[in-house]
Design a protein around this motif. Structure first.
Motif, mmCIF file in Angstrom:
data_model
loop_
_atom_site.group_PDB
_atom_site.id
_atom_site.type_symbol
_atom_site.label_atom_id
_atom_site.label_comp_id
_atom_site.label_asym_id
_atom_site.label_seq_id
_atom_site.Cartn_x
_atom_site.Cartn_y
_atom_site.Cartn_z
ATOM 1 N N HIS A 182 0.824 -1.210 0.000
ATOM 2 C CA HIS A 182 0.000 0.000 0.000
ATOM 3 C C HIS A 182 0.856 1.258 0.000
ATOM 4 O O HIS A 182 0.553 2.222 -0.709
ATOM 5 C CB HIS A 182 -0.933 -0.015 1.216
ATOM 6 C CG HIS A 182 -1.931 1.105 1.231
ATOM 7 N ND1 HIS A 182 -2.938 1.184 2.162
ATOM 8 C CD2 HIS A 182 -2.079 2.199 0.443
ATOM 9 C CE1 HIS A 182 -3.667 2.274 1.933
ATOM 10 N NE2 HIS A 182 -3.163 2.903 0.908
ATOM 11 N N TRP A 204 -3.245 -3.804 -0.079
ATOM 12 C CA TRP A 204 -4.646 -3.388 -0.062
ATOM 13 C C TRP A 204 -5.123 -3.197 -1.497
ATOM 14 O O TRP A 204 -4.497 -2.495 -2.280
ATOM 15 C CB TRP A 204 -4.837 -2.114 0.746
ATOM 16 C CG TRP A 204 -6.254 -1.617 0.691
ATOM 17 C CD1 TRP A 204 -7.387 -2.361 0.878
ATOM 18 C CD2 TRP A 204 -6.685 -0.290 0.408
ATOM 19 N NE1 TRP A 204 -8.508 -1.569 0.728
ATOM 20 C CE2 TRP A 204 -8.099 -0.297 0.438
ATOM 21 C CE3 TRP A 204 -6.019 0.906 0.130
ATOM 22 C CZ2 TRP A 204 -8.854 0.855 0.204
ATOM 23 C CZ3 TRP A 204 -6.769 2.040 -0.099
ATOM 24 C CH2 TRP A 204 -8.175 2.008 -0.059
ATOM 25 N N GLN A 256 -10.098 -7.824 -0.646
ATOM 26 C CA GLN A 256 -9.718 -6.576 0.010
ATOM 27 C C GLN A 256 -8.231 -6.608 0.388
ATOM 28 O O GLN A 256 -7.498 -5.659 0.101
ATOM 29 C CB GLN A 256 -10.614 -6.382 1.241
ATOM 30 C CG GLN A 256 -10.259 -5.252 2.170
ATOM 31 C CD GLN A 256 -10.722 -3.883 1.699
ATOM 32 O OE1 GLN A 256 -10.894 -3.647 0.517
ATOM 33 N NE2 GLN A 256 -10.909 -2.972 2.636
ATOM 34 N N THR A 325 -9.822 4.779 3.049
ATOM 35 C CA THR A 325 -8.998 3.929 3.903
ATOM 36 C C THR A 325 -7.574 4.467 4.016
ATOM 37 O O THR A 325 -6.977 4.836 3.001
ATOM 38 C CB THR A 325 -8.985 2.494 3.323
ATOM 39 O OG1 THR A 325 -10.312 1.982 3.332
ATOM 40 C CG2 THR A 325 -8.092 1.572 4.115
ATOM 41 N N TYR A 333 -7.970 -3.456 7.386
ATOM 42 C CA TYR A 333 -8.546 -3.470 6.042
ATOM 43 C C TYR A 333 -9.818 -4.312 5.970
ATOM 44 O O TYR A 333 -10.817 -3.878 5.403
ATOM 45 C CB TYR A 333 -7.532 -3.992 5.021
ATOM 46 C CG TYR A 333 -6.345 -3.093 4.793
ATOM 47 C CD1 TYR A 333 -6.504 -1.823 4.250
ATOM 48 C CD2 TYR A 333 -5.053 -3.508 5.104
ATOM 49 C CE1 TYR A 333 -5.404 -0.996 4.033
ATOM 50 C CE2 TYR A 333 -3.958 -2.697 4.891
ATOM 51 C CZ TYR A 333 -4.128 -1.431 4.349
ATOM 52 O OH TYR A 333 -3.055 -0.620 4.145
#
Length: 359
Positions: A182, A204, A256, A325, A333
């Motif tokens: 991420h 993610w 996810q 997020t 997550y």
């Protein structure tokens, strides 16, 4: 109601539903989720030529851009720049100079915007985001940049900058197997950063989705002779292999947390699945990727279509969209709210659907 006939024009249905739910005044402030959605609405306008779709976008933007081109945004974070794509679009469609003036404020902000030692734009000019590259950020500024350059004859700078950003981010975030982490913290001070690599712990899915769409957009814009093109193609090809590997064989969607689909609390997320589907389809169409990725994209497309339906009010509903997020761990997550009709999902869906609906 159940799934209607496959002949449904889902882009038109979604745009009409969203316009019925929100006016240009109530859809929200200047933000990247609304900007993403309205970019998708513009793609639908380009195909249908329905004037209400464009006038809605203009009414939204004109809340923020005065007649003299002034805009009350400081552009001290990449997220705030994404809706700048709408400024370039409106200049192209109307010829009004105020949109150029407003867009130039973003372009000029980049001259002093903070960077990592190798030139990557920080996610935001703030203490909590200093020295950090988030995969999300490449989509917030680089598609705008290459479109700005084309519209305003600044491509010599914008193509080089956008290609550099995709390369720098990719060089830090992409790991063995092709997926991207991420985020990366050059200073190694963020709570989530690995002391050795500076990387966040997880893949993610929407962060990787943002990068996937951005790299395709930039490859579409830069010339075939561009010195960074080969390196970007290598990043995309490795990423595509990772996407194919981690695609859920049951649903065609992606999880996810991308590489942990075997965990019972993990779930397939609709916005990233739309983003990957778009990027793989476009990449195969343009020859950036092997032709078989069009089939991978078709599986993703069918998986996302299974998440859209018409409610009893006749309006579309798109489910299982992760809300906005930050960088976190696995539990963070998978614990994110699974929203219906969140703009991250609506925008990504429209971009995907306009790419794949006739393929």
């Amino acid at each position: 109601m159940g799934q209607p006939a496959a002949t449904e024009d889902w882009s038109v249905s979604m745009v009409e539903s969203t316009m019925a739910r929100y006016s240009p005044t109530t859809i929200g402030g200047w933000s990247y989720p609304v900007g993403l959605y309205l970019y998708g609405q513009y793609l639908t306008y380009q195909r249908t030529h329905e004037p209400r779709y464009l006038s809605y976008i203009k009414s939204y933007v004109d809340r923020f851009v005065a007649s003299d081109g002034s805009i009350g945004q400081s552009f001290n974070n990449l997220d705030s720049m994404q809706a700048g794509r709408l400024l370039t679009i409106l200049h192209h469609e109307t010829g009004q100079d105020r949109y150029r003036i407003a867009a130039k404020k973003i372009r000029d902000r980049l001259d002093t915007y903070p960077r990592t030692s190798d030139g990557g734009f920080w996610h935001a000019d703030s203490d909590s985001r200093a020295h950090q590259l988030w995969a999300d950020g490449v989509y917030m500024v680089n598609p705008f940049l290459v479109e700005y350059g084309k519209e305003f004859n600044d491509s010599a700078y914008t193509n080089n900058e956008a290609a550099k950003q995709l390369y720098v981010y990719g060089s830090h975030l992409q790991v063995t197997g092709g997926l991207l982490k991420h985020a990366y913290d050059e200073s190694r001070t963020a709570s989530w950063s690995d002391a050795g690599t500076g990387l966040a712990p997880e893949h993610w899915c929407r962060a990787v989705g943002w990068y996937s769409m951005a790299i395709v957009n930039v490859l579409d814009a830069i010339p075939s002779s561009h010195p960074r093109r080969a390196a970007l193609l290598t990043i995309l090809q490795k990423l595509a292999a990772g996407l194919e590997h981690y695609q859920d064989p049951t649903t065609g969607r992606w999880f996810q947390v991308m590489d942990k689909g075997d965990r019972s609390d993990n779930w397939t997320e609709t916005s990233c699945s739309s983003m990957f589907t778009y990027a793989l389809s476009r990449g195969a169409q343009k020859g950036y990727l092997d032709a078989h990725y069009a089939t991978v994209a078709q599986r993703g497309y069918q998986g996302v279509l299974a998440k859209v339906s018409l409610g009893s009010d006749g309006r579309t509903n798109l489910t299982d969209i992760s809300i906005g997020t930050n960088v976190g761990d696995y539990a963070y997550y998978v614990g994110r709210t699974r929203a219906t009709n969140d703009f991250h999902g609506l925008g990504a869906f429209l971009i995907m659907n306009e790419q794949l609906r006739s393929r």
